[in-house]
Design a protein around this motif. Structure first.
Motif, short mmCIF file in Angstrom:
data_model
loop_
_atom_site.label_atom_id
_atom_site.label_comp_id
_atom_site.label_asym_id
_atom_site.label_seq_id
_atom_site.Cartn_x
_atom_site.Cartn_y
_atom_site.Cartn_z
N ASN A 220 0.84 -1.19 0.00
CA ASN A 220 0.00 0.00 0.00
C ASN A 220 0.87 1.25 0.00
OD1 ASN A 220 -2.51 -1.39 0.16
ND2 ASN A 220 -2.19 -1.71 2.35
N ASP A 221 0.66 2.08 -1.01
CA ASP A 221 1.38 3.35 -1.09
C ASP A 221 2.89 3.13 -1.04
OD1 ASP A 221 1.70 6.13 -1.26
OD2 ASP A 221 1.69 6.36 0.92
N GLN A 222 3.38 2.18 -1.83
CA GLN A 222 4.82 1.92 -1.83
C GLN A 222 5.57 3.13 -2.40
OE1 GLN A 222 4.86 -1.54 -4.47
NE2 GLN A 222 5.90 -0.35 -6.04
N HIS A 223 6.71 3.44 -1.81
CA HIS A 223 7.43 4.65 -2.18
C HIS A 223 8.61 4.37 -3.10
CE1 HIS A 223 5.80 6.94 1.61
NE2 HIS A 223 4.86 6.63 0.71
N VAL A 224 8.60 3.24 -3.78
CA VAL A 224 9.59 2.94 -4.81
C VAL A 224 8.85 2.62 -6.10
CG1 VAL A 224 11.37 2.12 -3.22
CG2 VAL A 224 9.68 0.51 -4.10
N ASP A 225 9.60 2.59 -7.20
CA ASP A 225 8.95 2.37 -8.50
C ASP A 225 8.50 0.93 -8.71
OD1 ASP A 225 9.32 5.06 -9.82
OD2 ASP A 225 11.40 4.61 -9.34
N TRP A 226 9.22 0.00 -8.13
CA TRP A 226 8.90 -1.41 -8.41
C TRP A 226 9.46 -2.29 -7.31
CZ3 TRP A 226 11.54 -4.78 -12.71
CH2 TRP A 226 10.76 -5.93 -12.97
N VAL A 227 8.66 -3.28 -6.91
CA VAL A 227 9.11 -4.35 -6.01
C VAL A 227 8.87 -5.66 -6.75
CG1 VAL A 227 8.90 -5.45 -3.76
CG2 VAL A 227 8.47 -2.99 -3.98
N SER A 228 9.91 -6.47 -6.87
CA SER A 228 9.80 -7.68 -7.70
C SER A 228 10.55 -8.83 -7.06
CB SER A 228 10.38 -7.40 -9.10
OG SER A 228 10.47 -8.58 -9.87
N THR A 229 10.10 -10.04 -7.36
CA THR A 229 10.89 -11.23 -7.05
C THR A 229 11.80 -11.49 -8.25
OG1 THR A 229 9.23 -12.70 -8.02
CG2 THR A 229 9.06 -12.24 -5.65
N VAL A 230 12.78 -12.35 -8.09
CA VAL A 230 13.70 -12.66 -9.19
C VAL A 230 12.94 -13.27 -10.36
CG1 VAL A 230 15.69 -14.07 -9.88
CG2 VAL A 230 15.69 -12.92 -7.66
N GLU A 231 11.92 -14.08 -10.07
CA GLU A 231 11.19 -14.77 -11.13
C GLU A 231 10.49 -13.80 -12.08
OE1 GLU A 231 11.14 -15.53 -7.96
OE2 GLU A 231 12.14 -17.49 -8.01
N SER A 232 10.00 -12.70 -11.58
CA SER A 232 9.27 -11.74 -12.42
C SER A 232 10.11 -10.52 -12.77
CB SER A 232 7.99 -11.29 -11.71
OG SER A 232 8.29 -10.70 -10.45
N PHE A 233 11.40 -10.58 -12.49
CA PHE A 233 12.27 -9.42 -12.68
C PHE A 233 12.72 -9.32 -14.13
CE2 PHE A 233 16.69 -7.58 -12.01
CZ PHE A 233 16.23 -6.29 -11.83
N ASN A 234 12.31 -8.26 -14.82
CA ASN A 234 12.75 -7.99 -16.18
C ASN A 234 13.03 -6.49 -16.27
OD1 ASN A 234 12.94 -7.40 -19.00
ND2 ASN A 234 11.87 -9.32 -19.44
N LEU A 235 14.26 -6.12 -16.06
CA LEU A 235 14.60 -4.71 -15.92
C LEU A 235 14.42 -3.93 -17.22
CD1 LEU A 235 15.69 -2.61 -13.92
CD2 LEU A 235 17.99 -3.10 -14.79
N THR A 236 14.80 -4.53 -18.35
CA THR A 236 14.67 -3.83 -19.62
C THR A 236 13.24 -3.44 -19.91
OG1 THR A 236 16.56 -5.10 -20.46
CG2 THR A 236 15.22 -3.93 -22.08
N GLU A 237 12.33 -4.39 -19.73
CA GLU A 237 10.91 -4.11 -19.98
C GLU A 237 10.37 -3.07 -19.02
OE1 GLU A 237 8.89 -5.08 -22.39
OE2 GLU A 237 10.61 -6.07 -23.33
#
Length: 275
Positions: A220-237
């Motif tokens: 809720n109301d996270q103050h960063v752009d993205w929180v991801s696990t390694v499995e769903s991590f795709n930085l380029t996209e």
């Protein structure tokens, strides 16, 4: 690799435990040697008294002989286990390697990934600069269900059988900062530094949960752009269309500025002398 603070701290802690263990082993061996010498001396004196048939001397030395035989032998020392902080450092090192390997797999050679960038506000695990943008990446190797409410982060930890063993444990660094505050403080200082060098770029703030059992709960109301696990991590996209595209020359310029800022900040760290 700009710096490897996590590995250095982990290695220092392990070396300290090993040095303490070796010191205890040396004391143990010295104590055993003293006992052995005492026993050999008592045995030799008793044998000499027996050969001389001197009863009083035999009784006196016999007591010394028995005393030496019943002297308590010291306990073999055991190497101390890693404390919680050393375990955290070791886990952090492993987590960063997992994410770095994933970035190596998915990013093209047009990207540069820098590990261990530091400025006056703290350290960023990984800074990735490429054609699609620039991202500051904070890696957390934590087992459990993660969730946040603004700048307050928590986790629920489960054992291998799926039983809840720890509820709502706050996630914070040694300065009491949540992952979002920790990342925003340092990434914000980096973004300001680049802006003052006439490179007004948006530094994306990304938290990657690298533990295989990390799960995302409600944010809720996270103050960063993205929180991801390694499995769903795709930085380029993720970076695409969120940042101004960088030319190869711009990537090189950004990397050079970041390295210089890190070097300057590293020289100003407490305990370091300016050269």
């Amino acid at each position: 690799m700009l710096s490897d603070h996590t590995s250095q701290q982990s290695n220092r802690a392990e070396q300290s435990r090993e040095a303490e263990y070796q010191a205890q082993v040396a004391k143990y061996k010295e104590a055993l040697a003293r006992i052995q010498i005492r026993r050999e001396n008592a045995n030799q004196i008793l044998r000499s008294a027996w050969q001389e048939r001197r009863i009083a001397r035999i009784l006196a030395r016999g007591w010394e002989y028995l005393s030496s035989r019943f002297t308590l032998v010291p306990t073999l020392p055991i190497k101390a286990r890693a404390d919680r902080q050393e375990i955290v450092w070791a886990a952090g090192k492993e987590g960063e390697q997992i994410v770095l390997q994933e970035l190596t797999r998915q990013l093209s050679d047009a990207w540069t990934v820098m590990a261990g960038y530091r400025n006056r506000m703290g350290e960023i695990d990984l800074v990735a600069v490429g054609p699609e943008g620039i991202a500051a990446i904070e890696v957390k190797y934590l087992n459990g269900l993660m969730y946040c409410e603004g700048d307050s982060w928590y986790r629920d930890r489960y054992d291998k059988y799926g039983n809840l063993v720890e509820l709502r444990r706050m996630i914070a660094d040694r300065r009491g900062r949540s992952p979002s505050r920790q990342l925003n403080d340092t990434a914000g200082a980096l973004q300001d530094f680049l802006a003052h060098r006439r490179v007004p770029v948006r530094v994306l703030r990304v938290v990657v949960l690298s533990h295989p059992n990390s799960r995302l709960g409600t944010f809720n109301d996270q103050h960063v752009d993205w929180v991801s696990t390694v499995e769903s991590f795709n930085l380029t996209e993720f970076c695409r269309d969120r940042c101004v595209a960088n030319s190869p020359a711009q990537v090189e310029k950004l990397v050079d500025f970041i390295r210089k800022d890190h070097t300057f900040s590293d020289r100003l760290r407490p305990g370091k002398k300016l050269t």
